[in-house]
Scaffold this motif. Structure first.
Motif, PDB file in Angstrom:
ATOM      1  N   SER A 166       5.691  -1.908  -5.330  1.00 31.08           N
ATOM      2  CA  SER A 166       4.828  -1.240  -6.304  1.00 31.08           C
ATOM      3  C   SER A 166       3.360  -1.501  -5.983  1.00 31.08           C
ATOM      4  O   SER A 166       2.507  -0.607  -6.094  1.00 31.08           O
ATOM      5  N   TYR A 167       3.050  -2.725  -5.598  1.00 28.69           N
ATOM      6  CA  TYR A 167       1.667  -3.084  -5.278  1.00 28.69           C
ATOM      7  C   TYR A 167       1.143  -2.258  -4.110  1.00 28.69           C
ATOM      8  O   TYR A 167      -0.029  -1.868  -4.081  1.00 28.69           O
ATOM      9  N   HIS A 168       2.024  -1.982  -3.140  1.00 29.85           N
ATOM     10  CA  HIS A 168       1.612  -1.214  -1.960  1.00 29.85           C
ATOM     11  C   HIS A 168       1.292   0.240  -2.293  1.00 29.85           C
ATOM     12  O   HIS A 168       0.462   0.855  -1.629  1.00 29.85           O
ATOM     13  N   ASN A 169       1.976   0.806  -3.266  1.00 31.82           N
ATOM     14  CA  ASN A 169       1.959   2.258  -3.412  1.00 31.82           C
ATOM     15  C   ASN A 169       1.368   2.796  -4.708  1.00 31.82           C
ATOM     16  O   ASN A 169       1.018   3.970  -4.768  1.00 31.82           O
ATOM     17  N   LEU A 170       1.275   1.987  -5.755  1.00 29.80           N
ATOM     18  CA  LEU A 170       0.615   2.453  -6.966  1.00 29.80           C
ATOM     19  C   LEU A 170      -0.903   2.376  -6.802  1.00 29.80           C
ATOM     20  O   LEU A 170      -1.407   1.521  -6.059  1.00 29.80           O
ATOM     21  N   GLU A 184      -0.694  -6.440  10.227  1.00 28.06           N
ATOM     22  CA  GLU A 184      -1.168  -5.055  10.387  1.00 28.06           C
ATOM     23  C   GLU A 184      -0.008  -4.157  10.834  1.00 28.06           C
ATOM     24  O   GLU A 184       0.100  -3.749  11.996  1.00 28.06           O
ATOM     25  N   LEU A 185       0.865  -3.819   9.899  1.00 30.16           N
ATOM     26  CA  LEU A 185       2.048  -3.024  10.224  1.00 30.16           C
ATOM     27  C   LEU A 185       1.673  -1.642  10.744  1.00 30.16           C
ATOM     28  O   LEU A 185       2.370  -1.083  11.598  1.00 30.16           O
ATOM     29  N   ILE A 226       5.998   3.823   3.002  1.00 30.29           N
ATOM     30  CA  ILE A 226       5.870   3.110   1.732  1.00 30.29           C
ATOM     31  C   ILE A 226       5.804   1.599   1.929  1.00 30.29           C
ATOM     32  O   ILE A 226       5.364   0.874   1.039  1.00 30.29           O
ATOM     33  N   ILE A 227       6.224   1.110   3.103  1.00 29.47           N
ATOM     34  CA  ILE A 227       6.147  -0.327   3.386  1.00 29.47           C
ATOM     35  C   ILE A 227       4.854  -0.669   4.116  1.00 29.47           C
ATOM     36  O   ILE A 227       4.182  -1.648   3.791  1.00 29.47           O
ATOM     37  N   ARG A 228       4.494   0.138   5.105  1.00 30.36           N
ATOM     38  CA  ARG A 228       3.266  -0.182   5.854  1.00 30.36           C
ATOM     39  C   ARG A 228       2.002   0.259   5.132  1.00 30.36           C
ATOM     40  O   ARG A 228       0.896  -0.166   5.489  1.00 30.36           O
ATOM     41  N   MET A 274      -4.147  -5.657   2.052  1.00 28.56           N
ATOM     42  CA  MET A 274      -3.498  -6.509   1.057  1.00 28.56           C
ATOM     43  C   MET A 274      -4.469  -7.590   0.571  1.00 28.56           C
ATOM     44  O   MET A 274      -4.511  -7.944  -0.613  1.00 28.56           O
ATOM     45  N   VAL A 275      -5.251  -8.113   1.504  1.00 30.38           N
ATOM     46  CA  VAL A 275      -6.219  -9.157   1.159  1.00 30.38           C
ATOM     47  C   VAL A 275      -7.314  -8.597   0.253  1.00 30.38           C
ATOM     48  O   VAL A 275      -7.716  -9.204  -0.740  1.00 30.38           O
ATOM     49  N   LYS A 276      -7.799  -7.392   0.603  1.00 32.36           N
ATOM     50  CA  LYS A 276      -8.879  -6.780  -0.172  1.00 32.36           C
ATOM     51  C   LYS A 276      -8.418  -6.362  -1.560  1.00 32.36           C
ATOM     52  O   LYS A 276      -9.185  -6.368  -2.501  1.00 32.36           O
TER      53      LYS A 276
END
Length: 289
Positions: free
Chosen positions: A232-236, A266-267, A278-280, A287-289
Protein backbone atom coordinates in the motif's frame (compact mmCIF):
# COMPACT_ATOMS: atom_id res chain seq x y z
CA UNK A 1 -11.11 -18.53 -15.05
CA UNK A 2 -13.20 -20.81 -17.28
CA UNK A 3 -12.13 -20.42 -20.85
CA UNK A 4 -8.76 -19.11 -19.74
CA UNK A 5 -5.99 -19.61 -17.18
CA UNK A 6 -6.13 -19.90 -13.39
CA UNK A 7 -2.72 -18.95 -11.95
CA UNK A 8 -2.15 -19.65 -8.24
CA UNK A 9 1.06 -18.25 -6.79
CA UNK A 10 2.40 -19.84 -3.60
CA UNK A 11 -0.27 -22.51 -4.05
CA UNK A 12 0.83 -24.34 -0.89
CA UNK A 13 -0.73 -21.47 1.05
CA UNK A 14 -4.13 -22.99 0.23
CA UNK A 15 -3.80 -25.24 3.23
CA UNK A 16 -0.41 -24.88 4.86
CA UNK A 17 -0.62 -24.99 8.65
CA UNK A 18 2.96 -23.86 9.15
CA UNK A 19 4.72 -27.22 8.95
CA UNK A 20 3.86 -28.49 5.49
CA UNK A 21 0.62 -30.02 6.74
CA UNK A 22 -2.92 -29.20 5.69
CA UNK A 23 -5.73 -27.66 7.63
CA UNK A 24 -9.29 -28.95 7.15
CA UNK A 25 -9.99 -25.80 5.16
CA UNK A 26 -6.95 -26.50 3.00
CA UNK A 27 -8.08 -30.04 2.21
CA UNK A 28 -11.46 -28.72 1.15
CA UNK A 29 -9.84 -26.04 -1.03
CA UNK A 30 -7.60 -28.58 -2.75
CA UNK A 31 -10.45 -31.04 -3.25
CA UNK A 32 -12.47 -28.22 -4.84
CA UNK A 33 -9.54 -27.36 -7.13
CA UNK A 34 -9.14 -30.98 -8.21
CA UNK A 35 -12.84 -31.27 -9.00
CA UNK A 36 -12.74 -27.99 -10.93
CA UNK A 37 -9.90 -29.33 -13.06
CA UNK A 38 -11.67 -32.64 -13.66
CA UNK A 39 -15.03 -31.09 -14.58
CA UNK A 40 -13.50 -28.48 -16.88
CA UNK A 41 -10.47 -30.21 -18.32
CA UNK A 42 -11.20 -28.90 -21.84
CA UNK A 43 -12.00 -25.36 -20.74
CA UNK A 44 -9.40 -24.47 -18.12
CA UNK A 45 -5.64 -24.25 -17.69
CA UNK A 46 -4.33 -24.26 -14.10
CA UNK A 47 -0.81 -23.13 -13.26
CA UNK A 48 0.53 -23.35 -9.71
CA UNK A 49 3.78 -21.76 -8.59
CA UNK A 50 5.96 -21.41 -5.51
CA UNK A 51 9.16 -22.48 -3.80
CA UNK A 52 10.40 -25.88 -4.99
CA UNK A 53 10.30 -27.90 -1.77
CA UNK A 54 6.97 -26.48 -0.63
CA UNK A 55 5.47 -27.08 -4.08
CA UNK A 56 6.66 -30.67 -3.95
CA UNK A 57 4.84 -31.12 -0.64
CA UNK A 58 1.75 -29.46 -2.11
CA UNK A 59 1.63 -31.66 -5.21
CA UNK A 60 1.99 -34.80 -3.10
CA UNK A 61 -0.64 -33.75 -0.57
CA UNK A 62 -3.46 -35.05 -2.77
CA UNK A 63 -3.45 -37.94 -5.30
CA UNK A 64 -5.64 -35.85 -7.59
CA UNK A 65 -2.96 -33.15 -7.78
CA UNK A 66 -0.24 -35.71 -8.51
CA UNK A 67 -2.18 -37.10 -11.47
CA UNK A 68 -3.09 -33.72 -12.95
CA UNK A 69 0.14 -31.74 -12.60
CA UNK A 70 2.70 -33.55 -14.74
CA UNK A 71 4.59 -30.70 -16.38
CA UNK A 72 7.11 -28.74 -14.33
CA UNK A 73 9.23 -25.67 -15.01
CA UNK A 74 12.09 -24.76 -12.67
CA UNK A 75 13.46 -21.22 -12.55
CA UNK A 76 16.81 -20.69 -10.89
CA UNK A 77 16.76 -18.60 -7.74
CA UNK A 78 19.21 -15.88 -6.97
CA UNK A 79 22.07 -17.19 -4.90
CA UNK A 80 22.11 -16.54 -1.17
CA UNK A 81 25.08 -14.20 -1.63
CA UNK A 82 23.19 -12.14 -4.23
CA UNK A 83 20.13 -11.83 -2.01
CA UNK A 84 22.23 -10.98 1.04
CA UNK A 85 23.95 -8.19 -0.92
CA UNK A 86 20.55 -6.69 -1.88
CA UNK A 87 19.27 -6.95 1.70
CA UNK A 88 22.45 -5.47 3.17
CA UNK A 89 22.15 -2.41 0.92
CA UNK A 90 18.47 -2.00 1.73
CA UNK A 91 18.91 -2.50 5.46
CA UNK A 92 21.77 0.01 5.51
CA UNK A 93 19.47 2.61 3.96
CA UNK A 94 16.80 1.86 6.54
CA UNK A 95 19.28 2.25 9.40
CA UNK A 96 20.64 5.49 7.92
CA UNK A 97 17.09 6.84 7.58
CA UNK A 98 16.19 5.95 11.18
CA UNK A 99 19.42 7.50 12.46
CA UNK A 100 18.74 10.73 10.58
CA UNK A 101 15.22 10.95 12.02
CA UNK A 102 16.51 10.85 15.58
CA UNK A 103 15.41 8.71 18.48
CA UNK A 104 13.46 6.07 16.52
CA UNK A 105 13.75 2.34 17.19
CA UNK A 106 12.48 -0.49 15.01
CA UNK A 107 12.24 -4.27 15.11
CA UNK A 108 14.26 -6.12 12.50
CA UNK A 109 12.92 -9.61 11.78
CA UNK A 110 15.97 -11.46 10.48
CA UNK A 111 16.47 -14.96 9.16
CA UNK A 112 19.35 -16.80 10.76
CA UNK A 113 20.91 -17.38 7.33
CA UNK A 114 20.97 -13.65 6.58
CA UNK A 115 22.29 -12.77 10.03
CA UNK A 116 25.21 -15.17 9.76
CA UNK A 117 26.12 -13.77 6.33
CA UNK A 118 25.94 -10.14 7.50
CA UNK A 119 27.43 -10.07 11.03
CA UNK A 120 28.67 -6.47 10.78
CA UNK A 121 25.21 -5.23 9.83
CA UNK A 122 23.64 -7.23 12.65
CA UNK A 123 26.11 -5.64 15.05
CA UNK A 124 25.07 -2.19 13.84
CA UNK A 125 21.37 -3.00 14.30
CA UNK A 126 22.03 -4.03 17.89
CA UNK A 127 24.46 -1.18 18.59
CA UNK A 128 21.93 1.43 17.49
CA UNK A 129 19.33 0.08 19.90
CA UNK A 130 16.96 -1.74 17.54
CA UNK A 131 15.29 -5.02 18.41
CA UNK A 132 16.38 -8.17 16.60
CA UNK A 133 13.63 -10.77 16.22
CA UNK A 134 13.42 -14.05 14.33
CA UNK A 135 12.17 -14.55 10.79
CA UNK A 136 13.04 -18.24 10.78
CA UNK A 137 16.16 -19.93 9.48
CA UNK A 138 15.54 -19.10 5.83
CA UNK A 139 12.81 -17.48 3.76
CA UNK A 140 12.23 -20.51 1.53
CA UNK A 141 11.53 -23.52 3.71
CA UNK A 142 10.02 -23.86 7.17
CA UNK A 143 10.13 -26.73 9.65
CA UNK A 144 8.82 -26.56 13.21
CA UNK A 145 12.29 -27.08 14.63
CA UNK A 146 13.40 -23.89 12.85
CA UNK A 147 11.54 -21.88 15.50
CA UNK A 148 14.00 -22.84 18.23
CA UNK A 149 16.98 -23.20 15.90
CA UNK A 150 16.67 -19.69 14.44
CA UNK A 151 16.28 -18.21 17.93
CA UNK A 152 19.41 -19.99 19.14
CA UNK A 153 21.45 -18.94 16.09
CA UNK A 154 20.42 -15.28 16.36
CA UNK A 155 21.10 -15.15 20.11
CA UNK A 156 24.51 -16.78 19.62
CA UNK A 157 25.40 -14.20 16.98
CA UNK A 158 24.09 -11.07 18.69
CA UNK A 159 24.46 -11.98 22.36
CA UNK A 160 20.97 -10.62 22.97
CA UNK A 161 17.68 -12.38 23.81
CA UNK A 162 15.31 -12.92 20.89
CA UNK A 163 11.68 -12.85 22.03
CA UNK A 164 9.73 -12.04 18.85
CA UNK A 165 8.86 -14.07 15.76
CA UNK A 166 7.39 -13.42 12.32
CA UNK A 167 6.76 -16.24 9.90
CA UNK A 168 8.02 -15.79 6.35
CA UNK A 169 5.27 -14.55 4.03
CA UNK A 170 3.03 -14.19 7.11
CA UNK A 171 2.06 -17.85 6.82
CA UNK A 172 0.23 -19.54 9.72
CA UNK A 173 2.28 -21.26 12.41
CA UNK A 174 1.25 -23.20 15.52
CA UNK A 175 1.24 -20.83 18.50
CA UNK A 176 1.97 -23.72 20.88
CA UNK A 177 5.19 -24.38 19.03
CA UNK A 178 6.09 -20.68 19.16
CA UNK A 179 5.56 -20.68 22.93
CA UNK A 180 7.52 -23.91 23.29
CA UNK A 181 10.46 -22.35 21.43
CA UNK A 182 10.55 -19.54 24.00
CA UNK A 183 9.07 -16.59 22.12
CA UNK A 184 6.94 -14.00 23.90
CA UNK A 185 5.19 -12.56 20.85
CA UNK A 186 4.26 -13.47 17.29
CA UNK A 187 3.70 -10.90 14.53
CA UNK A 188 2.65 -13.21 11.69
CA UNK A 189 -0.93 -12.05 11.18
CA UNK A 190 -2.29 -9.66 8.58
CA UNK A 191 -5.94 -9.31 9.73
CA UNK A 192 -7.49 -8.55 6.36
CA UNK A 193 -8.50 -10.20 3.10
CA UNK A 194 -6.03 -10.23 0.21
CA UNK A 195 -7.28 -12.67 -2.46
CA UNK A 196 -4.92 -15.57 -2.90
CA UNK A 197 -2.95 -14.67 0.22
CA UNK A 198 -4.89 -13.90 3.41
CA UNK A 199 -8.42 -14.41 4.66
CA UNK A 200 -8.38 -13.15 8.25
CA UNK A 201 -11.43 -10.92 8.46
CA UNK A 202 -12.67 -12.58 11.67
CA UNK A 203 -9.41 -12.24 13.62
CA UNK A 204 -8.73 -9.32 16.01
CA UNK A 205 -7.13 -6.26 14.42
CA UNK A 206 -5.24 -5.28 17.57
CA UNK A 207 -2.89 -7.20 19.90
CA UNK A 208 -4.35 -10.21 21.70
CA UNK A 209 -3.17 -13.33 23.51
CA UNK A 210 -3.29 -16.82 22.02
CA UNK A 211 -1.82 -19.98 23.56
CA UNK A 212 0.15 -17.79 25.97
CA UNK A 213 1.78 -15.82 23.13
CA UNK A 214 1.11 -12.13 22.49
CA UNK A 215 -0.16 -11.63 18.92
CA UNK A 216 0.78 -8.35 17.25
CA UNK A 217 -1.09 -8.11 13.94
CA UNK A 218 0.00 -5.86 11.11
CA UNK A 219 -2.07 -2.69 11.14
CA UNK A 220 -5.19 -2.38 9.01
CA UNK A 221 -7.69 0.45 9.04
CA UNK A 222 -10.76 0.27 11.27
CA UNK A 223 -14.04 -0.87 9.74
CA UNK A 224 -12.97 -1.81 6.19
CA UNK A 225 -9.64 -3.38 7.28
CA UNK A 226 -7.62 -1.83 4.45
CA UNK A 227 -4.06 -3.16 4.83
CA UNK A 228 -1.39 -0.60 5.66
CA UNK A 229 1.41 -2.94 4.68
CA UNK A 230 4.35 -2.26 2.39
CA UNK A 231 2.51 -2.69 -0.91
CA UNK A 232 0.00 0.00 0.00
CA UNK A 233 2.84 2.38 0.85
CA UNK A 234 4.37 1.84 -2.59
CA UNK A 235 1.23 2.52 -4.58
CA UNK A 236 -1.17 4.81 -2.71
CA UNK A 237 -0.70 8.58 -2.94
CA UNK A 238 1.57 9.51 -0.03
CA UNK A 239 -0.96 11.89 1.49
CA UNK A 240 -3.73 9.28 1.44
CA UNK A 241 -1.52 6.61 2.99
CA UNK A 242 -0.43 8.92 5.80
CA UNK A 243 -4.03 9.99 6.46
CA UNK A 244 -5.10 6.33 6.77
CA UNK A 245 -2.13 5.63 9.06
CA UNK A 246 -2.92 8.62 11.29
CA UNK A 247 -6.59 7.64 11.58
CA UNK A 248 -5.64 4.07 12.48
CA UNK A 249 -3.12 5.30 15.05
CA UNK A 250 -5.72 7.54 16.69
CA UNK A 251 -8.29 4.76 16.75
CA UNK A 252 -6.06 1.89 17.94
CA UNK A 253 -3.42 3.75 19.94
CA UNK A 254 -0.61 2.03 18.05
CA UNK A 255 0.58 1.34 14.51
CA UNK A 256 2.38 -1.80 13.27
CA UNK A 257 3.78 -1.38 9.75
CA UNK A 258 6.41 -3.50 8.09
CA UNK A 259 8.76 -3.22 5.11
CA UNK A 260 11.41 -5.40 3.47
CA UNK A 261 15.04 -4.37 2.96
CA UNK A 262 14.88 -5.06 -0.78
CA UNK A 263 12.21 -2.36 -1.12
CA UNK A 264 14.98 0.15 -0.40
CA UNK A 265 17.09 -1.30 -3.22
CA UNK A 266 16.88 0.38 -6.64
CA UNK A 267 14.58 -2.26 -8.14
CA UNK A 268 13.72 -0.03 -11.10
CA UNK A 269 17.35 -0.08 -12.23
CA UNK A 270 17.46 -3.87 -12.38
CA UNK A 271 15.08 -5.26 -15.03
CA UNK A 272 16.74 -8.65 -14.64
CA UNK A 273 14.91 -8.96 -11.30
CA UNK A 274 11.63 -9.03 -13.26
CA UNK A 275 9.71 -7.30 -10.48
CA UNK A 276 6.17 -6.18 -11.36
CA UNK A 277 5.48 -2.46 -11.39
CA UNK A 278 3.43 -2.46 -8.17
CA UNK A 279 6.51 -3.77 -6.31
CA UNK A 280 9.26 -1.71 -7.91
CA UNK A 281 7.13 1.46 -7.88
CA UNK A 282 8.65 4.03 -5.49
CA UNK A 283 11.44 1.68 -4.44
CA UNK A 284 15.03 2.57 -3.53
CA UNK A 285 15.73 6.17 -2.63
CA UNK A 286 12.05 7.04 -3.15
CA UNK A 287 11.27 4.91 -0.11
CA UNK A 288 13.70 7.00 1.94
CA UNK A 289 12.24 10.29 0.71
Amino acid sequence: ALGGVLFIDEAYALGNNGDHGLTDYGKEAIDTLVKLMEDNRDDLVVIVAGYTELMDDFIHSNPGLESRFNRFLHFDDYTLDEMVAISVEGTTRILDCLAEKGDIRATFFCTADFAEHAPELMARIAREGHEIASHGCSHWVFKTEDLARSKERLEALTGKPVVGYRQARMMPVDEREIARAGYLYNSSLNPTCIPGRYMHLSTPRTPFMKEGVLQIPASVTPWVRFPLFWLSYHNLPAGLYRALARRTLRHDGHLSIYFHPWEFYELGEHPELRMPFIIRNNSGQKMVK
